[in-house]
Design an enzyme around this catalytic site. Structure first.
Site, mmCIF file in Angstrom:
data_model
loop_
_atom_site.group_PDB
_atom_site.id
_atom_site.type_symbol
_atom_site.label_atom_id
_atom_site.label_comp_id
_atom_site.label_asym_id
_atom_site.label_seq_id
_atom_site.Cartn_x
_atom_site.Cartn_y
_atom_site.Cartn_z
ATOM 1 N N HIS A 1 56.795 -44.102 0.227
ATOM 2 C CA HIS A 1 56.796 -43.011 -0.654
ATOM 3 C C HIS A 1 55.771 -42.018 -0.603
ATOM 4 O O HIS A 1 54.685 -42.381 0.037
ATOM 5 C CB HIS A 1 56.609 -43.913 -2.035
ATOM 6 C CG HIS A 1 56.766 -42.969 -3.212
ATOM 7 N ND1 HIS A 1 56.269 -41.881 -3.319
ATOM 8 C CD2 HIS A 1 57.850 -42.976 -4.405
ATOM 9 C CE1 HIS A 1 56.460 -41.183 -4.726
ATOM 10 N NE2 HIS A 1 57.684 -41.992 -5.163
ATOM 11 N N GLU B 1 63.162 -46.446 -0.211
ATOM 12 C CA GLU B 1 62.723 -45.318 -0.805
ATOM 13 C C GLU B 1 62.411 -44.128 0.261
ATOM 14 O O GLU B 1 62.016 -44.503 1.447
ATOM 15 C CB GLU B 1 61.136 -45.931 -1.344
ATOM 16 C CG GLU B 1 60.268 -44.792 -1.957
ATOM 17 C CD GLU B 1 61.042 -44.212 -3.251
ATOM 18 O OE1 GLU B 1 61.576 -44.866 -3.899
ATOM 19 O OE2 GLU B 1 61.129 -42.714 -3.112
ATOM 20 N N THR C 1 64.114 -41.348 -8.042
ATOM 21 C CA THR C 1 64.631 -42.670 -7.888
ATOM 22 C C THR C 1 65.352 -43.326 -9.005
ATOM 23 O O THR C 1 66.820 -43.985 -8.664
ATOM 24 C CB THR C 1 63.256 -43.874 -7.906
ATOM 25 O OG1 THR C 1 62.615 -43.422 -6.613
ATOM 26 C CG2 THR C 1 63.787 -45.309 -7.919
ATOM 27 N N ASP D 1 67.370 -43.227 -1.194
ATOM 28 C CA ASP D 1 67.707 -42.957 -2.727
ATOM 29 C C ASP D 1 67.486 -41.322 -2.634
ATOM 30 O O ASP D 1 68.336 -40.694 -3.342
ATOM 31 C CB ASP D 1 66.758 -43.578 -3.635
ATOM 32 C CG ASP D 1 65.056 -43.176 -3.364
ATOM 33 O OD1 ASP D 1 64.872 -42.603 -2.189
ATOM 34 O OD2 ASP D 1 64.489 -43.229 -4.282
ATOM 35 N N HIS D 2 66.762 -40.721 -1.835
ATOM 36 C CA HIS D 2 66.591 -39.051 -1.827
ATOM 37 C C HIS D 2 65.872 -38.880 -0.541
ATOM 38 O O HIS D 2 65.272 -39.720 -0.056
ATOM 39 C CB HIS D 2 66.088 -38.787 -3.333
ATOM 40 C CG HIS D 2 64.807 -39.377 -3.373
ATOM 41 N ND1 HIS D 2 63.621 -39.126 -2.890
ATOM 42 C CD2 HIS D 2 64.660 -40.246 -4.541
ATOM 43 C CE1 HIS D 2 62.658 -40.107 -3.537
ATOM 44 N NE2 HIS D 2 63.360 -40.462 -4.362
#
Ligand code: GP9
Ligand code: MN
Length: 434
Positions: free
Chosen positions: A199, A38, A82, A260-261
């Site tokens: 996160h 994440e 996500t 993911d980013h």
């Protein structure tokens, strides 16, 4: 319509990159374990703060002899974050220009993605492990349409009290508490772990903090906390790998790890700049774009030590054809927008969802072209200008055709050879109600 489908198919067929024979099938028959890190950016890899590595375990994997890693790999998500990353990795089609494809189209669209392909071509069982409720990002519906047979969401774990943070079960517990379910799966399996602890806002209970790890002192709590939860995520992975190694599962698996980013947004990058040895007031759009790199690693334990760090430019759209080819499954018959990263014909133009793009030499932001070497606005030769026009056209075409495919649900008009349509009613898992 069928004609629109044909237009898309014509493009993806012409864009297809044949597998590299040296890599094709090197992980054939192995279980596939996907680990979704994440909000994890590439700059954390090998990063030291206060003389200490933030993610010593991931670093050891990154440099490991059985790891095929990439250092010019970019996330390509839009507003679906996500869920966009998941969509690209499962289907090799882009997320949408606005909103989340999972949330807006995922309940009804036809997918021809990884779990279905692997099940139908090579007998894989599929499952997702995730410590949040099943309905988040509409996963409960989308996963069924993708053909995921099992979805072990929050309802399968004890998430009470201090066992969870904002987005669900803490990562160490996710890996630990999912083992009893993993062990029931028929091999070979295709499983995905979606972590959550790293996160925003990167909060962690004191009891989970490593007392030996001293984070940065930038004064910006997002940046300072980010390293703390990334460190925790790293430890959780190490514990999971201990299990995989102890049980011998590691040598029967390919473990694919990706970020993911971004975790630090462009507006906060100026606080990160000094940590990266850059000056905050010279920070610009070019620097922001370069920071969209995320990790991608294929770990193939016991495969002979031929791994390495690859410098091809690529993005999340390219993962599915790459993975299929490593597993010895041709991707040729499918409609996929990415190309195999190991293929000599791999397309190195990396499209961002807003039409900006990065190539090995240049970065295009809002029509301004930067030279990757200098970070300054590029002085282009005629030939370079021509090539970049072509690249921009390709980016525009890919995004437009992917949107057409998804927004008009065109895959319902296409049956790849031997493909059996997914019946989502066959799968019966939690809808996220505890
Ligand atoms: C929640 C998680 C976070 O289940 O996957 O999604 P994000 O906020 O990163 O899009
Ligand atoms: Mn995310």
């Amino acid at each position: 319509t069928k004609t629109e489908l044909d237009t898309v198919k014509k493009f993806t067929d012409s864009h297809y990159a044949a597998p590299n024979p040296k890599m094709f099938g090197i992980a054939k028959g192995r279980n596939v374990i996907v680990i979704h890190l994440e909000s994890f950016q590439q700059f954390i890899i090998d990063k030291k703060v206060n003389g200490q590595e933030v993610t010593p375990f991931l670093n050891s994997l990154y440099h490991g002899k059985d790891t095929y890693a990439f250092d010019n790999f970019f996330h390509q998500v839009g507003q679906g974050k996500t869920s966009d990353a998941e969509n690209m990795l499962e289907t090799s089609t882009y997320g949408l220009p606005q909103g989340s494809l999972f949330a807006t189209l995922g309940s009804d669209n036809t997918f021809q993605g990884a779990p279905a392909i692997l099940n139908q071509r090579a007998g894989y069982t599929s499952a997702v492990f995730h410590g949040n409720v099943a309905s988040f990002w509409n996963r409960n519906n989308v996963y069924k349409n993708l053909g995921f047979q099992y979805f072990f969401d929050a309802s399968y774990y004890d998430t009470s009290g201090d066992k969870a943070t904002g987005y669900g079960l803490k990562d160490k517990l996710l890996f630990h508490d999912s083992i009893k379910y993993l062990q029931t799966l028929q091999q070979p399996f295709y499983v995905k772990y979606i972590t959550v602890t790293n996160h925003f806002p990167y909060e962690l209970d004191d009891e989970d903090k490593d007392p030996n790890f001293q984070t940065t002192n930038t004064g910006n709590s997002t940046v300072d906390n980010y390293f703390v939860t990334a460190h925790y995520l790293d430890q959780s992975l190490q514990q999971f790998f201990d299990y995989l190694n102890k049980t011998g599962l590691a040598n029967k698996s390919i473990i694919m790890i990706y970020g993911d980013h971004y975790g630090i947004s462009n507006s906060e990058n100026e606080h990160l700049a000094p940590v990266l040895g850059k000056s905050a007031d010279k920070w610009n759009d070019f620097d922001n774009a370069q920071l969209q790199r995320v990790p991608l690693m294929f770990v193939i334990p016991g495969s002979g030590g031929h791994g390495g760090i690859y410098h091809q430019y690529g993005g999340e759209i390219d993962v599915l054809p790459t993975l299929l080819h490593l597993l010895g499954i041709s991707s040729k018959r499918y409609i996929q927008f990415g190309t195999d990263l190991f293929s000599p014909q791999h397309d190195q133009v990396v499209a961002f969802r807003n039409h900006d793009f990065v190539t090995p030499n240049f970065t295009s932001i809002n029509g301004t072209i930067y030279n990757n070497k200098t970070g300054k606005v590029a002085k282009l030769t005629k030939a370079q200008r021509k090539q970049l026009k072509k690249d921009a056209k390709l980016v525009e075409k890919e995004l437009r055709l992917s949107d057409s495919l998804n927004q008009k649900n065109l895959l319902r008009f296409y049956t790849p050879k031997g493909f059996k349509r997914i019946n989502p009613k066959l799968f019966n898992y939690s809808n996220g109600l505890k």
